[in-house]
Design an enzyme around this catalytic site. Sequence first.
Site, mmCIF file in Angstrom:
data_model
loop_
_atom_site.group_PDB
_atom_site.id
_atom_site.type_symbol
_atom_site.label_atom_id
_atom_site.label_comp_id
_atom_site.label_asym_id
_atom_site.label_seq_id
_atom_site.Cartn_x
_atom_site.Cartn_y
_atom_site.Cartn_z
ATOM 1 C CE1 TYR A 1 -19.429 30.917 21.959
ATOM 2 C CE2 TYR A 1 -20.802 32.924 22.191
ATOM 3 C CZ TYR A 1 -19.526 32.320 22.099
ATOM 4 O OH TYR A 1 -18.267 33.196 22.238
ATOM 5 C CG ASP B 1 -18.996 39.827 26.604
ATOM 6 O OD1 ASP B 1 -19.231 38.485 26.356
ATOM 7 O OD2 ASP B 1 -18.124 40.602 26.254
#
Length: 441
Positions: free
Chosen positions: A264, A170
């Site tokens: 990330y 998600d």
Amino acid sequence: MKKQKILIAGGGSTYTPGIVAMLADNIDRFPIEEIKLYDDLAERQEPIGAACEILLREKNSDIKFSYTTDPEEAFTNIDFCMAHIRVGLYAMREKDEKIPLKYGVVGQETCGPGGIAYGMRSIPGVLEILDYMEKYSPNAWMLNYSNPAAIVAEATRRLRPNSKIINICDMPIAIENIFADILGLESRKELTVRYYGLNHFGWWTSVTDKSGHDLLPQLQRFVAKDGYAFETEDFQHKHPSWKATFKKAKDIYALDPTTLPNTYLKYYLYPDYEVANSNPDFTRANEVMETREKEVFEIAHKIIDNGTAEGTSFHAGAHATFIIDLACAIAFNTKERMLLIVPNNGAIDNFDSEAMVEIPCLVGNDGPEPLSIGSIPTFQKGLMEQQVAVEKLVVEAYIEESYQKLWQAITLSKTVPSASVAKTILDDLIEANKTFWPQLK
């Protein structure tokens, strides 16, 4: 429309009540006959299950509800298994984060050595759930949120190649929600995006509205100045670690201003910054244990004690909405366009055809149909090849019970400075995970 029978595997997760609530609230577009919870830890699932039972009775008493630790009872006669397990719980996440930090290396639950450690624990857990589903409901689909999704996806590709499992994340959805906020739109569903990469390792190359108007330049101007730190009320309520992550997107973006990055990537591109700004005694695991873990179980006990869910609510974020969108697409053949983790198979034509990539797919009752991406630039291709090699080595290490290959995987991670540091971290991780990992030779 056929009413669906849903199993949530990881019934004791703090995310489970949000999914149950979201399922009940979306009954008009995704009719449900039954919801079941399954967890192998009865003491953890019990309060969540009991609270969800009350919640669901008050929201929609027509939906049959139960929770169990018996696999046959759980997995028999279901249409979907929505899985979000955490093998080792937050106690092991804490070790995943703190052991690398002890040696000056990024400590993160899905990236670097911590992600590798978590992956080695997750593989058998996810395979077990998948096997239960295929034994008791062979026509069901498993929608898997269990992390680290990249390693789990590679493991299921290798070890269960014909399984009806879709691995999802998600984080891109959460970032697209930020895009919609920046652009002043009601919903990310007003956007059409092109994106490619690996899980927790990708880039947006196009963002348009449904009429085809290019919205990427407006987003790029914002990100160049503020990253993804858009000052909404939701942003103000984020934990400090997430605020820092969204702000750091500005520096990730600077490396390739033609795209927009997944947050990330900061762990791979700025590992020195991450380590310098981490507290080795209080990591994200501690933050979660002191906040969401406590809060959700406190709400659950309050509902049980009061006998009603009135005046309480469970947060249902991108995690819950995305998994329902995916289930709808499969159940009702909607051909919705979604970002999923799938075998490359030529979608990125200058990249490993067997790599598990995260790209847009059209989703119907046969599962995902990946869209063509074409060729990708040298910078992204080089980063992705290194990371895919890490993920493949981890899975090979698990299959072969190989110390050597796991050492190679940690050494190859862009977050780790040398083979000697990799070996020291690995030896510590082996000791910490001796009740979870296969015995490495």
